[in-house]
Design an enzyme around this catalytic site. Sequence first.
Site, PDB file in Angstrom:
ATOM      1  N   LEU A 125     -19.633  14.482  -1.343  1.00 42.23           N
ATOM      2  CA  LEU A 125     -20.202  13.356  -0.163  1.00 42.23           C
ATOM      3  C   LEU A 125     -20.666  14.137   1.132  1.00 42.23           C
ATOM      4  O   LEU A 125     -19.548  14.404   1.877  1.00 42.23           O
ATOM      5  CB  LEU A 125     -19.224  12.416   0.058  1.00 42.23           C
ATOM      6  CG  LEU A 125     -18.694  11.718  -1.415  1.00 42.23           C
ATOM      7  CD1 LEU A 125     -17.590  10.576  -0.998  1.00 42.23           C
ATOM      8  CD2 LEU A 125     -19.721  11.084  -2.098  1.00 42.23           C
ATOM      9  N   ALA A 126     -21.820  14.179   1.472  1.00 40.47           N
ATOM     10  CA  ALA A 126     -22.165  15.243   2.516  1.00 40.47           C
ATOM     11  C   ALA A 126     -23.369  14.317   3.556  1.00 40.47           C
ATOM     12  O   ALA A 126     -24.162  14.895   4.029  1.00 40.47           O
ATOM     13  CB  ALA A 126     -22.610  16.381   2.262  1.00 40.47           C
ATOM     14  N   ALA A 127     -23.262  12.890   3.191  1.00 47.32           N
ATOM     15  CA  ALA A 127     -24.198  12.229   4.085  1.00 47.32           C
ATOM     16  C   ALA A 127     -23.934  11.775   5.269  1.00 47.32           C
ATOM     17  O   ALA A 127     -24.776  11.496   6.227  1.00 47.32           O
ATOM     18  CB  ALA A 127     -24.561  10.811   3.154  1.00 47.32           C
ATOM     19  N   GLY A 128     -22.682  11.997   5.700  1.00 48.46           N
ATOM     20  CA  GLY A 128     -22.179  11.432   7.163  1.00 48.46           C
ATOM     21  C   GLY A 128     -22.641  12.384   8.114  1.00 48.46           C
ATOM     22  O   GLY A 128     -23.271  13.521   7.935  1.00 48.46           O
TER      23      GLY A 128
ATOM     24  N   ARG B 140     -18.202  12.776  15.552  1.00 51.82           N
ATOM     25  CA  ARG B 140     -17.090  13.419  16.449  1.00 51.82           C
ATOM     26  C   ARG B 140     -17.379  14.807  16.931  1.00 51.82           C
ATOM     27  O   ARG B 140     -16.610  15.576  17.662  1.00 51.82           O
ATOM     28  CB  ARG B 140     -15.685  13.206  15.905  1.00 51.82           C
ATOM     29  CG  ARG B 140     -15.187  11.705  15.940  1.00 51.82           C
ATOM     30  CD  ARG B 140     -13.801  11.559  15.007  1.00 51.82           C
ATOM     31  NE  ARG B 140     -14.417  11.266  13.762  1.00 51.82           N
ATOM     32  CZ  ARG B 140     -13.354  11.183  12.915  1.00 51.82           C
ATOM     33  NH1 ARG B 140     -12.110  11.449  13.094  1.00 51.82           N
ATOM     34  NH2 ARG B 140     -13.708  10.913  11.650  1.00 51.82           N
TER      35      ARG B 140
ATOM     36  N   GLN C 262     -28.431   9.380   0.335  1.00 52.98           N
ATOM     37  CA  GLN C 262     -28.045   7.940   0.453  1.00 52.98           C
ATOM     38  C   GLN C 262     -28.558   7.490   1.683  1.00 52.98           C
ATOM     39  O   GLN C 262     -28.553   8.031   2.938  1.00 52.98           O
ATOM     40  CB  GLN C 262     -26.394   8.189   0.904  1.00 52.98           C
ATOM     41  CG  GLN C 262     -25.774   6.795   1.123  1.00 52.98           C
ATOM     42  CD  GLN C 262     -24.106   6.997   1.708  1.00 52.98           C
ATOM     43  OE1 GLN C 262     -23.858   8.157   1.975  1.00 52.98           O
ATOM     44  NE2 GLN C 262     -23.541   6.004   1.385  1.00 52.98           N
TER      45      GLN C 262
ATOM     46  N   TYR D 118     -32.522  57.429  22.487  1.00 50.19           N
ATOM     47  CA  TYR D 118     -33.220  56.460  21.620  1.00 50.19           C
ATOM     48  C   TYR D 118     -33.807  57.167  20.521  1.00 50.19           C
ATOM     49  O   TYR D 118     -34.886  57.916  20.909  1.00 50.19           O
ATOM     50  CB  TYR D 118     -33.941  55.708  22.622  1.00 50.19           C
ATOM     51  CG  TYR D 118     -34.677  54.663  21.591  1.00 50.19           C
ATOM     52  CD1 TYR D 118     -34.202  53.582  20.729  1.00 50.19           C
ATOM     53  CD2 TYR D 118     -36.126  54.782  21.392  1.00 50.19           C
ATOM     54  CE1 TYR D 118     -34.810  52.971  19.796  1.00 50.19           C
ATOM     55  CE2 TYR D 118     -36.872  53.836  20.527  1.00 50.19           C
ATOM     56  CZ  TYR D 118     -36.122  52.954  19.752  1.00 50.19           C
ATOM     57  OH  TYR D 118     -36.839  51.892  18.900  1.00 50.19           O
TER      58      TYR D 118
ATOM     59  N   SER E 199     -32.162  68.632  26.160  1.00 51.67           N
ATOM     60  CA  SER E 199     -31.806  67.503  27.097  1.00 51.67           C
ATOM     61  C   SER E 199     -33.173  66.671  27.675  1.00 51.67           C
ATOM     62  O   SER E 199     -34.186  67.684  28.070  1.00 51.67           O
ATOM     63  CB  SER E 199     -30.669  67.627  27.885  1.00 51.67           C
ATOM     64  OG  SER E 199     -29.544  67.788  27.280  1.00 51.67           O
TER      65      SER E 199
ATOM     66  N   ARG F 152     -41.817  72.119  30.929  1.00 55.18           N
ATOM     67  CA  ARG F 152     -41.214  72.090  32.250  1.00 55.18           C
ATOM     68  C   ARG F 152     -41.886  72.842  33.321  1.00 55.18           C
ATOM     69  O   ARG F 152     -42.358  73.839  33.008  1.00 55.18           O
ATOM     70  CB  ARG F 152     -39.868  72.549  32.024  1.00 55.18           C
ATOM     71  CG  ARG F 152     -38.970  72.015  33.140  1.00 55.18           C
ATOM     72  CD  ARG F 152     -37.620  73.062  32.931  1.00 55.18           C
ATOM     73  NE  ARG F 152     -37.003  72.911  31.723  1.00 55.18           N
ATOM     74  CZ  ARG F 152     -36.224  73.963  31.265  1.00 55.18           C
ATOM     75  NH1 ARG F 152     -35.990  75.144  32.059  1.00 55.18           N
ATOM     76  NH2 ARG F 152     -35.869  73.938  30.107  1.00 55.18           N
TER      77      ARG F 152
HETATM   78  C1  UD1 Z   1     -11.872   9.828   4.517  1.00 56.30           C
HETATM   79  C2  UD1 Z   1     -11.075   8.819   3.662  1.00 56.30           C
HETATM   80  C3  UD1 Z   1      -9.529   8.950   4.166  1.00 56.30           C
HETATM   81  C4  UD1 Z   1      -9.093  10.474   3.730  1.00 56.30           C
HETATM   82  C5  UD1 Z   1     -10.171  11.280   4.650  1.00 56.30           C
HETATM   83  C6  UD1 Z   1      -9.574  12.777   4.547  1.00 56.30           C
HETATM   84  C7  UD1 Z   1     -12.425   7.046   2.735  1.00 56.30           C
HETATM   85  C8  UD1 Z   1     -12.857   5.642   3.085  1.00 56.30           C
HETATM   86  N1  UD1 Z   1     -11.684   7.465   3.474  1.00 56.30           N
HETATM   87  O1  UD1 Z   1     -11.912   9.244   5.708  1.00 56.30           O
HETATM   88  O2  UD1 Z   1      -8.771   8.104   3.189  1.00 56.30           O
HETATM   89  O3  UD1 Z   1      -7.775  10.679   4.406  1.00 56.30           O
HETATM   90  O4  UD1 Z   1     -11.409  11.159   4.335  1.00 56.30           O
HETATM   91  O5  UD1 Z   1     -10.414  13.707   5.268  1.00 56.30           O
HETATM   92  O6  UD1 Z   1     -12.955   7.821   1.839  1.00 56.30           O
HETATM   93  N2  UD1 Z   1     -19.722  10.180   3.708  1.00 56.30           N
HETATM   94  C9  UD1 Z   1     -20.867   9.832   2.976  1.00 56.30           C
HETATM   95  N3  UD1 Z   1     -21.319   8.604   3.019  1.00 56.30           N
HETATM   96  C10 UD1 Z   1     -20.937   7.583   3.696  1.00 56.30           C
HETATM   97  C11 UD1 Z   1     -19.652   8.048   4.415  1.00 56.30           C
HETATM   98  C12 UD1 Z   1     -19.126   8.965   4.450  1.00 56.30           C
HETATM   99  O7  UD1 Z   1     -21.585  10.762   2.375  1.00 56.30           O
HETATM  100  O8  UD1 Z   1     -21.638   6.388   3.760  1.00 56.30           O
HETATM  101  C13 UD1 Z   1     -19.116  11.265   3.567  1.00 56.30           C
HETATM  102  C14 UD1 Z   1     -18.935  12.215   5.028  1.00 56.30           C
HETATM  103  O9  UD1 Z   1     -20.163  13.098   5.007  1.00 56.30           O
HETATM  104  C15 UD1 Z   1     -17.754  12.989   4.795  1.00 56.30           C
HETATM  105  C16 UD1 Z   1     -16.970  12.182   3.538  1.00 56.30           C
HETATM  106  O10 UD1 Z   1     -17.904  11.115   3.173  1.00 56.30           O
HETATM  107  O11 UD1 Z   1     -17.947  14.106   4.341  1.00 56.30           O
HETATM  108  C17 UD1 Z   1     -15.753  11.512   4.314  1.00 56.30           C
HETATM  109  O12 UD1 Z   1     -16.241  10.669   5.298  1.00 56.30           O
HETATM  110  P1  UD1 Z   1     -15.328  10.565   6.908  1.00 56.30           P
HETATM  111  O13 UD1 Z   1     -16.110   9.495   7.403  1.00 56.30           O
HETATM  112  O14 UD1 Z   1     -15.372  11.818   7.106  1.00 56.30           O
HETATM  113  O15 UD1 Z   1     -14.062   9.749   6.197  1.00 56.30           O
HETATM  114  P2  UD1 Z   1     -12.811   9.830   6.948  1.00 56.30           P
HETATM  115  O16 UD1 Z   1     -12.702   8.704   8.019  1.00 56.30           O
HETATM  116  O17 UD1 Z   1     -12.528  11.326   7.345  1.00 56.30           O
HETATM  117 CA    CA Z   2     -13.329  13.220   7.419  1.00 60.88          CA
END
Ligand code: UD1
Ligand code: CA
Length: 453
Positions: free
Chosen positions: A8-11, A15, A72, A363, A402, A437
């Site tokens: 899952l890497a859509a976030g 922060r 996503q 150089y 030199s 020289r």
């Molecule tokens: C998540 C877990 C939490 C856990 C923590 C550990 C959930 C609801 N919560 O919280 O229980 O303790 O990780 O680090 O799963 N992402 C998507 N699509 C979305 C939302 C998130 O791909 O719609 C991905 C983000 O890129 C991220 C991962 O999911 O890599 C986790 O999302 P993040 O928002 O960091 O969740 P946490 O609040 O850390």
């Molecule tokens: Ca997280």
Amino acid sequence: MSLEVIILAAGKGSRMHSHLPKVLHKVGGKEILRHVIDNASKLNPEKIHIVYGFGGNIVKDTIGGDYDYVMQKELLGTGHAVLQALPNCRHDSKILILVSDIPLITGETLNALVNSFGEKGVAVLTSVVEHPSGLGRIKRDASGKVTAIVEDKDCTPEEKLINEINTGVIAGDYESLNELLKQVKNNNSQGEYYLTDVISLACEKNIPVSSAVSANSKECEGINNKIQLAEAERYYQKRLAEKYMTDGLILMDPSRVDFRGNLEFGANTSLDVNVIIEGNVKLGNNVVIGAGCVLKNCTIADDSVISPYTVIEDSEIGKGATLGPFARFRPGCVLGEQVHVGNFVEVKKSKLANGTKAGHLSYLGDSEIGENVNIGAGTITCNYDGANKWKTVIGNNVFVGSDTQIVAPVTIGDNVTIGAGTTVTKNVEADNLIITRAPMRTISGWKRPEKKK
Ligand code: UD1
Ligand code: CA
């Protein structure tokens, strides 16, 4: 049962306060997401699915590779994210789901989770931590069975005290995950579809729930901000330094060296403090790397001594070299054996054959220098005419006095002697002495001008 991985890497990683998606920040010189992929790959999954979203194609374009990238479009939560990729998975496989912000988890830990259930069930990797704030808490019943994961923002004051947390790694068989995820609702404080809800739903439906507890909470720590990014970096460096020392590398201080790539080394080789290794670096036996050296994509053969603050990039250094302090090798240098390059010498795209020395302040660019050549202090290969780069060729046993300027393109034959202060503008046949020289004049009784009152 075959294994497939969903990352899952859509976030966005708000922060991090960055325009770059969180997963493209680097730990040990490698993107966070690439670490996660490499860790997952240790389990030899049939397929890796990557859910991406924030930043558009930048994640896909940066990481590339033969993975199933799934967009996503709306970030509606981790449960929703998994559902984007699940239709692309085989229905008879186990699925391992990884959040993309915990890059340092080991293959063994992931394996333990995947093996914690059989053909059917869901499983969560947990960890016991000192500061659980911000993380999903693990709820267990009297028998110790996991019954639910409660997100920090949804915790009661009592639940906040639980210090066993969800690492973000969840696994299950396709059928169970598919059935459970479709029932996940978003009636929580964040209005998101939580992946973590599959645990309590599984309990309701009598689908087996298992768990594995990570033996090392450090490797499960997530990266949500720049402080955690720096902490992950330190932990990664410490772990790698310990691995290298176990394999025989000598580190003067393992807490003051940085590895941002792959290092290979022979026996009895040592790194002093503040050395940075980048890309692919290969060191032979008995190699000594002094303090503050930066080595990037280079090989350094046996018995070489690299004195402090030397920078070497994309170059090959032969056996028994003595380089630096304060020497700089830009890309494309190839040094033979027993070559000496001393302080404040810059070398670029040049070959220096066996036994050649350039001790000070020079150089050498776009040059091919023979064996046993002595390059005097202040020698400059004038390789650039303002438009094009030209080559300097110097034969064997040449003595360059030199303060010599060699205006390329030019070829200097074997055994030539160049007097100090010479400007070489034409090819020189072997065995000659050249000197441009002007003769020294003595003007006796010379009076220096006096300052006007
Ligand atoms: C998540 C877990 C939490 C856990 C923590 C550990 C959930 C609801 N919560 O919280 O229980 O303790 O990780 O680090 O799963 N992402 C998507 N699509 C979305 C939302 C998130 O791909 O719609 C991905 C983000 O890129 C991220 C991962 O999911 O890599 C986790 O999302 P993040 O928002 O960091 O969740 P946490 O609040 O850390
Ligand atoms: Ca997280």
